[in-house]
Motif scaffolding. Sequence first.
Motif, mmCIF file in Angstrom:
data_model
loop_
_atom_site.group_PDB
_atom_site.id
_atom_site.type_symbol
_atom_site.label_atom_id
_atom_site.label_comp_id
_atom_site.label_asym_id
_atom_site.label_seq_id
_atom_site.Cartn_x
_atom_site.Cartn_y
_atom_site.Cartn_z
ATOM 1 N N LEU A 30 -28.076 -64.007 -2.049
ATOM 2 C CA LEU A 30 -27.066 -64.008 -3.106
ATOM 3 C C LEU A 30 -27.167 -62.683 -3.853
ATOM 4 N N PHE A 31 -26.092 -61.937 -3.874
ATOM 5 C CA PHE A 31 -26.059 -60.640 -4.545
ATOM 6 C C PHE A 31 -24.814 -60.583 -5.411
ATOM 7 N N ASP A 32 -24.984 -60.236 -6.655
ATOM 8 C CA ASP A 32 -23.864 -60.139 -7.585
ATOM 9 C C ASP A 32 -23.416 -58.682 -7.670
ATOM 10 N N PRO A 33 -22.226 -58.347 -7.152
ATOM 11 C CA PRO A 33 -21.766 -56.959 -7.172
ATOM 12 C C PRO A 33 -21.508 -56.412 -8.572
ATOM 13 N N GLU A 34 -21.485 -57.298 -9.565
ATOM 14 C CA GLU A 34 -21.336 -56.810 -10.940
ATOM 15 C C GLU A 34 -22.533 -55.974 -11.352
ATOM 16 N N THR A 35 -23.694 -56.230 -10.722
ATOM 17 C CA THR A 35 -24.889 -55.449 -11.013
ATOM 18 C C THR A 35 -24.635 -53.984 -10.669
ATOM 19 N N ALA A 36 -24.090 -53.738 -9.481
ATOM 20 C CA ALA A 36 -23.772 -52.363 -9.085
ATOM 21 C C ALA A 36 -22.693 -51.781 -9.997
ATOM 22 N N GLY A 37 -21.743 -52.609 -10.380
ATOM 23 C CA GLY A 37 -20.694 -52.148 -11.290
ATOM 24 C C GLY A 37 -21.253 -51.738 -12.637
ATOM 25 N N SER A 38 -22.232 -52.479 -13.123
ATOM 26 C CA SER A 38 -22.869 -52.129 -14.400
ATOM 27 C C SER A 38 -23.563 -50.786 -14.312
ATOM 28 N N VAL A 39 -24.223 -50.529 -13.175
ATOM 29 C CA VAL A 39 -24.888 -49.237 -12.983
ATOM 30 C C VAL A 39 -23.859 -48.109 -13.001
ATOM 31 N N LEU A 40 -22.749 -48.295 -12.308
ATOM 32 C CA LEU A 40 -21.694 -47.278 -12.318
ATOM 33 C C LEU A 40 -21.168 -47.051 -13.731
ATOM 34 N N GLY A 41 -20.929 -48.134 -14.451
ATOM 35 C CA GLY A 41 -20.417 -48.013 -15.819
ATOM 36 C C GLY A 41 -21.380 -47.305 -16.748
ATOM 37 N N GLU A 42 -22.684 -47.582 -16.581
ATOM 38 C CA GLU A 42 -23.694 -46.919 -17.420
ATOM 39 C C GLU A 42 -23.879 -45.454 -17.025
ATOM 40 N N THR A 43 -23.736 -45.163 -15.729
ATOM 41 C CA THR A 43 -23.914 -43.800 -15.239
ATOM 42 C C THR A 43 -22.737 -42.911 -15.628
ATOM 43 N N PHE A 44 -21.551 -43.484 -15.618
ATOM 44 C CA PHE A 44 -20.339 -42.739 -15.940
ATOM 45 C C PHE A 44 -19.583 -43.421 -17.081
ATOM 46 N N PRO A 45 -20.176 -43.459 -18.276
ATOM 47 C CA PRO A 45 -19.529 -44.157 -19.393
ATOM 48 C C PRO A 45 -18.174 -43.544 -19.748
ATOM 49 N N GLY A 46 -17.228 -44.417 -20.011
ATOM 50 C CA GLY A 46 -15.907 -43.969 -20.444
ATOM 51 C C GLY A 46 -15.011 -43.471 -19.340
ATOM 52 N N ARG A 47 -15.503 -43.426 -18.098
ATOM 53 C CA ARG A 47 -14.683 -42.909 -16.998
ATOM 54 C C ARG A 47 -13.649 -43.926 -16.516
ATOM 55 N N ARG A 48 -14.008 -45.201 -16.572
ATOM 56 C CA ARG A 48 -13.112 -46.271 -16.116
ATOM 57 C C ARG A 48 -13.218 -47.421 -17.103
ATOM 58 N N GLU A 49 -12.136 -48.150 -17.278
ATOM 59 C CA GLU A 49 -12.152 -49.310 -18.166
ATOM 60 C C GLU A 49 -12.940 -50.460 -17.534
ATOM 61 N N ASP A 50 -12.824 -50.598 -16.217
ATOM 62 C CA ASP A 50 -13.475 -51.687 -15.483
ATOM 63 C C ASP A 50 -14.182 -51.069 -14.280
ATOM 64 N N PHE A 51 -15.415 -51.492 -14.017
ATOM 65 C CA PHE A 51 -16.156 -50.914 -12.892
ATOM 66 C C PHE A 51 -15.432 -51.094 -11.570
ATOM 67 N N GLN A 52 -14.602 -52.122 -11.443
ATOM 68 C CA GLN A 52 -13.860 -52.332 -10.202
ATOM 69 C C GLN A 52 -12.806 -51.249 -9.982
ATOM 70 N N ASP A 53 -12.536 -50.451 -11.016
ATOM 71 C CA ASP A 53 -11.585 -49.350 -10.891
ATOM 72 C C ASP A 53 -12.196 -48.107 -10.258
ATOM 73 N N PHE A 54 -13.527 -48.075 -10.090
ATOM 74 C CA PHE A 54 -14.156 -46.959 -9.392
ATOM 75 C C PHE A 54 -13.802 -47.084 -7.913
ATOM 76 N N PRO A 55 -13.153 -46.078 -7.319
ATOM 77 C CA PRO A 55 -12.757 -46.175 -5.915
ATOM 78 C C PRO A 55 -13.922 -46.481 -4.968
ATOM 79 N N ALA A 56 -15.100 -45.999 -5.258
ATOM 80 C CA ALA A 56 -16.243 -46.175 -4.359
ATOM 81 C C ALA A 56 -16.957 -47.516 -4.536
ATOM 82 N N TRP A 57 -16.604 -48.277 -5.556
ATOM 83 C CA TRP A 57 -17.375 -49.474 -5.882
ATOM 84 C C TRP A 57 -17.509 -50.454 -4.712
ATOM 85 N N ARG A 58 -16.410 -50.847 -4.073
ATOM 86 C CA ARG A 58 -16.482 -51.830 -2.991
ATOM 87 C C ARG A 58 -17.323 -51.333 -1.818
ATOM 88 N N SER A 59 -17.070 -50.103 -1.395
ATOM 89 C CA SER A 59 -17.829 -49.600 -0.249
ATOM 90 C C SER A 59 -19.301 -49.401 -0.591
#
Length: 80
Positions: A30-59
């Motif tokens: 069981l893996f929650d992809p929100e964890t990776a999204g949180s890392v992206l959001g913390e690494t690039f604050p203010g770049r996207r409103e929602d981590f799912q908006d990062f083009p690379a997130w799914r891949s």
Amino acid sequence: MTVCWINSPFGVGRTALATALRRHLPDSVLFDPETAGSVLGETFPGRREDFQDFPAWRSLVAEFVIRVREENEASRSSSP
């Protein structure tokens, strides 16, 4: 390996469903992809409103899960 990605709006029971499925799928993870999204959001604050908006997130999430699973399986098969 099969990856089952459960997608739905926040708060509708994805985690509960995944937990129930895991009980019926031996050796599943069981893996929650929100964890990776949180890392992206913390690494690039203010770049996207929602981590799912990062083009690379799914891949990135899919690649992470696949590689970790493969590495885990390889280490189990090489253990005495």
